[in-house]
Design an enzyme around this catalytic site. Structure first.
Site, mmCIF file in Angstrom:
data_model
loop_
_atom_site.group_PDB
_atom_site.id
_atom_site.type_symbol
_atom_site.label_atom_id
_atom_site.label_comp_id
_atom_site.label_asym_id
_atom_site.label_seq_id
_atom_site.Cartn_x
_atom_site.Cartn_y
_atom_site.Cartn_z
ATOM 1 N N GLY A 273 0.821 -1.202 0.000
ATOM 2 C CA GLY A 273 0.000 0.000 0.000
ATOM 3 C C GLY A 273 0.850 1.245 0.000
ATOM 4 O O GLY A 273 0.721 2.104 -0.876
ATOM 5 N N ASN A 277 9.179 5.466 4.644
ATOM 6 C CA ASN A 277 10.571 5.922 4.638
ATOM 7 C C ASN A 277 10.704 7.298 5.277
ATOM 8 O O ASN A 277 9.899 8.185 5.029
ATOM 9 C CB ASN A 277 11.079 6.020 3.195
ATOM 10 C CG ASN A 277 10.641 4.859 2.351
ATOM 11 O OD1 ASN A 277 10.982 3.738 2.637
ATOM 12 N ND2 ASN A 277 9.829 5.130 1.337
ATOM 13 N N HIS A 309 -1.603 6.364 8.694
ATOM 14 C CA HIS A 309 -0.758 5.233 9.099
ATOM 15 C C HIS A 309 0.730 5.527 8.833
ATOM 16 O O HIS A 309 1.555 5.424 9.728
ATOM 17 C CB HIS A 309 -1.208 3.985 8.339
ATOM 18 C CG HIS A 309 -0.429 2.751 8.663
ATOM 19 N ND1 HIS A 309 -0.839 1.847 9.617
ATOM 20 C CD2 HIS A 309 0.746 2.285 8.177
ATOM 21 C CE1 HIS A 309 0.050 0.868 9.690
ATOM 22 N NE2 HIS A 309 1.028 1.112 8.819
ATOM 23 N N GLU A 310 1.048 5.883 7.597
ATOM 24 C CA GLU A 310 2.467 6.083 7.262
ATOM 25 C C GLU A 310 3.036 7.263 8.029
ATOM 26 O O GLU A 310 4.170 7.230 8.484
ATOM 27 C CB GLU A 310 2.667 6.274 5.756
ATOM 28 C CG GLU A 310 2.082 5.162 4.880
ATOM 29 C CD GLU A 310 2.484 3.751 5.277
ATOM 30 O OE1 GLU A 310 3.570 3.565 5.854
ATOM 31 O OE2 GLU A 310 1.694 2.817 5.020
HETATM 32 ZN ZN LIG Z 1 2.795 0.149 8.505
#
Ligand SMILES: [Zn+2]
Length: 887
Positions: A273, A277, A309-310
């Protein structure tokens, strides 16, 4: 030079959690230099190394990871070293005779344009980009490619200016310039030490969508979203989501962003998904790009969740990372829980919780009962990519939610604060997290560790008895966890049961345990530690209905006796909206199981009139949030229902579900048309919660009506398809038409394709609606469909839109009794394995549970698994799953 696609060795070796050893060396700084070109790319690395004081046995030997690399040179402290001091293995570079501290320089050549597995550095359309988690960095250069080795990175990228004007990496841009012959360069420095899996590089001709955010402490952060130029008008939603995620993490956990720049780059070709980084997230474009006419309401919501989420990983994952990959749930379970809370706060807690539990039951429960069952912290793996699972992520999030339930929001926050205070900047384990939660709250969470050690979905049985003399009611809970591969015996878990009692008047009863002076609230958390444990409440009038596991307080399967009247009562009265929904689901489950059994005996499947009536009451309830209504009206998902049978006939399960849908639609046809008319206001598209809820309910009504085969309802589908001003309504109508053979269907698919053929993500929808179709000759149609010039296995989203949707979302045709569905999936899976093992390995999931099928399908499925196992050079990703399934 080795071809990237066939470099993966087929010899499987198993890695065990218990074998962890600290690295022999530590890397303080890593300077990387990339020379990007069309034919090959040169990567130079310069690392400052020292022996790890925790390892006295290194003896000057260092083993670096590397795959599909062509080694050009190695120097130590500026000197080329002799041939006998290094050795190149299939996946390693071993150096000997190193001083305790030194500067190691390595130059390699790679061919990213030939990389079809999309791990390491690869090409996608107009750009070069990277994906390094879990073990992709070793395809870029030789390195200690493990999360506990954290270094400060400086990255210089050189490329032709005309084709690659944008050059990005982690951290801050510190310098840039021009080379001769039309090339230019940029240097990025990341001040935070990080593991190699968080490294990122993006180079290409990209559109920049700008934004900015002021942190709680008043620092300005520049926000940038990079996409291909044709998507310039689809970034606004994602940008808003970044800002609300940043604000939410400050308000909820006191966590601020730590760099001056936060970037997202979107690509059409991505295995997963999205990826967190440091400072440069890389996203599957499906999770960034949105415009009302190209993306559905669900797409909008998914984008919000994944952007959150990221972003949240910046603290839970990046600032504090995992010691080894067995600890993956440390960052993923925690971050999924955080993104769930974020979405709940932005939308509705009840809707979010119900949707998440539906997903858990559709994907995680079946996994916990299959050959790949593993604890949220696995004890071993052959291929780490295979453990990016619903168990590690979603059950992992359930385990985090249980801390939150046991400790309360405040106690959970105290635990988080202590976790960061102790571990910021380091690589730790799930035990460290549990210790921080326990210590901050002075709680003993020793037994809670078993959630990390045991696989399988626990079963919780309840028996209750009532003494009308003393007005005491006693509940006896018994827990057990079924055996899973490699784990026959299970120990009792620490389970929070959030509990209430609904009085005969429909109101919650104040709860007083035996021995207590006064009642303490109407919802209480019972903590279960033993295999069997009882609680007794005082002052309980006759006729109360218990409400167990409010908010789904533990990821378990509840078994308790209920009358149909009690189900209907709880559906109408439970003060917990999750349990109101749950009462309907469990009622439906019980009835559907009976209908499946009736079909097995050759009888007509008939739905209970009490359920049909209660369903109709919910349909017409105008007080409820329409999103909640549509969730309440949806029947249990097919995989969850299938789990109830020891010997499964998928044909019977499908037939029972279809019969229930038709009977509900027939009984309430007029009401369904009415509700749909009320919800389809005809107003122009708007993305507010109200409108989303109305669209959701209207489209659910349409899907029930489309099963009746009435000309008027079919015409309504066509009219909605032709008149829709947004993708939600358009694709919902297309989904209904997809199941009805005839000119309306063909016309809709043709015009949809003609309109959207240049929008790759919308074309994916066009493919997936056909893969999900229920026409009798669906498999034959799919065999033709994959010959379409737009179908390719080289784009993971496109491959998923047919093979993923067919295998995971079209049980009826996948399980066709002549095996044609299994064969279709297997043919393409074998082809996919040679291109992209990681994605191929995800497609195999529906083929693994052959042992639970009825004999005819069981043999057909096993034969396909054996055909896969017989493939030469099968990837270790797929081999691990096939061999576990056939074992
Ligand atoms: Zn994750």
């Amino acid at each position: 030079m080795t071809d990237a696609a066939i470099a993966t060795p087929t010899q499987a070796t198993t890695k065990y959690r218990k074998d962890y050893q600290p690295p022999t060396h530590l890397v303080d700084t890593l300077e990387l230099e990339f020379d990007l070109a069309e034919e090959h790319t040169r990567v130079r690395s310069r690392m400052t190394l020292r022996e790890n004081p925790a390892r006295s046995d290194a003896g000057g030997e260092l083993v670096l990871d590397g795959e599909a690399l062509e080694l050009v040179s190695v120097t130590v402290d500026g000197e080329k070293i002799s041939d006998d001091r290094y050795q190149v293995g299939e996946e390693t570079l071993t150096l000997t005779g190193l001083p305790t501290e030194c500067v190691l320089e390595i130059e390699v050549v790679i061919e990213p344009q030939e990389n079809t597995c999309f791990e390491g550095l690869y090409r996608s359309g107009p750009m070069f980009l990277t994906q390094c988690e879990a073990e992709g960095f070793r395809r870029i250069t030789y390195f200690l490619d493990r999360p506990c080795v954290m270094a400060r990175y400086t990255t210089t990228i050189r490329a032709e200016r005309a084709a690659y004007p944008v050059l990005l990496s982690n951290g801050n841009l510190v310098d840039s310039g021009e080379d001769s012959d039309g090339r230019h360069w940029a240097r990025w420095e990341d001040p935070f030490p990080k593991p190699s899996y968080l490294f990122a590089l993006v180079a290409g001709d990209l559109h920049l969508h700008p934004g900015s955010f002021t942190t709680a402490s008043g620092r300005e952060v520049e926000l940038r979203i990079y996409v291909e130029h044709l998507h310039a008008d689809k970034c606004e939603h994602a940008m808003k989501c970044v800002m609300s995620a940043m604000r939410w993490d400050e308000e909820t956990f006191g966590l601020e962003y730590d760099l001056d720049l936060y970037m997202i780059a979107a690509t059409d070709k991505f295995n997963m998904g999205a990826m967190e980084n440091k400072g440069l997230n890389i996203f599957n474009s499906a999770l960034v790009l949105a415009r009302p006419d190209t993306a559905t309401d669900s797409d909008y919501e998914r984008i919000e969740g994944v952007i959150g989420h990221e972003y949240f990983h910046n603290w839970t994952g990046n600032r504090v990372t995992c010691m080894d990959w067995f600890q993956l749930t440390l960052k993923e379970g925690l971050t999924v829980f955080r993104d769930q809370q974020f979405t709940a706060d932005m939308t509705s807690h009840a809707v979010k919780r119900i949707s998440d539990v539906r997903m858990l039951r559709a994907f995680q429960f079946p996994q916990d009962a299959g050959p790949m069952a593993h604890p949220i912290r696995p004890e071993s793996y052959q291929e780490m990519s295979n453990f990016y699972t619903s168990t590690v992520y979603d059950k992992g999030a359930e385990v985090i939610r249980m801390y939150h339930t046991l400790l309360g929001a405040e106690g959970f926050r105290k635990g988080m604060d202590l976790y960061f205070e102790r571990h910021d900047g380091s690589a730790v384990t799930c035990d460290d997290f549990r210790a921080a939660m326990g210590d901050a709250n002075e709680r003993d969470l020793l037994q809670f560790e078993r959630w990390y050690l045991q696989a399988g979905t626990p079963v919780l049985e309840v028996e209750d008895s009532y003494d009308s003399e003393t007005k005491r009611r006693t509940f006896t809970f018994t827990q057990s966890t079924p055996p899973t591969p490699g784990q026959d015996e299970k120990l009792p878990l620490h389970i929070p049961i959030v509990f209430g009692l609904i009085g005969p008047d429909g109101c919650d009863l104040p709860l007083r345990l035996v021995g207590e002076e006064t009642a303490q609230g109407t919802t209480r958390t019972i903590e279960l530690f033993e295999a069997t444990q009882s609680v007794t409440f005082e002052d309980v009038p006759e006729g109360c209905v218990p409400s167990y596991l409010r908010g789904f307080s533990a990821p378990v399967e509840l078994r308790c006796e209920r009358t149909h009247g009690e189900y209907a009562f709880a559906m109408a009265n439970d003060s917990d909206s999750f349990n109101r929904w749950e009462a309907g689901q469990q009622f439906a489950m019980e009835l559907l199981v009976g209908m499946v059994e009736a079909i097995g005996r050759g009888e007509e499947p008939v739905l209970d009139p009490i359920f049909i009536e209660a369903w109709g009451v919910v349909l017409l309830d105008q007080e409820l949030d329409p999103s909640l209504v549509s969730l309440a009206l949806a029947l249990p998902v097919e995989p969850y229902l299938s789990e109830r049978f020891e010997v499964l006939d998928p044909g019977h399960v499908h037939e029972a579900l279809e019969a229930a849908i038709v009977q509900l639609a027939e009984a309430h046809a007029e009401a369904l048309r009415e509700v749909r008319a009320r919800c389809s206001t005809g107003e122009p598209y708007s993305a507010d919660r109200e409108s989303i809820g109305r669209r959701r309910l209207a489209n659910l009504c349409l899907s029930y009506l489309s099963k009746l085969g009435e000309a008027g309802d079919l015409a309504a589908c066509v009219a909605q398809f032709e008149g829709a001003d947004n993708m939600t309504d358009s694709v919902a109508a297309l989904a209904c038409l997809s199941d009805v053979a005839g000119p309306e269907r063909e016309g809709a698919f043709t015009s949809f394709y003609e309109r959207w053929k240049d929008e790759s993500l919308v074309v994916d929808k066009w493919f997936s609606q056909q893969a999900a179709s229920d026409l009798p000759d669906t498999v034959e149609r799919l065999v033709e469909l994959v010959k379409h010039p737009d179908f390719t296995l080289k784009n993971p989203n496109r491959a998923r839109s047919v093979l993923g949707v067919f295998g995971m979302g079209n049980a009826h045709h996948f399980h066709r009794v002549d095996g044609a569905g299994y064969r279709f999936l297997t043919d393409h899976l074998i082809e996919m394995d040679s291109l992209n093992p990681q994605v191929a390995s995800r497609f195999i999931t529906p083929l693994l549970k052959w042992k639970s099928l009825e004999p005819v399908r069981r043999e057909l499925m096993r034969a396909e698994l054996e055909r896969i196992a017989a493939k030469d050079d099968l990837s270790k990703d797929v081999r691990e799953k096939v061999s576990k399934a056939l074992a």
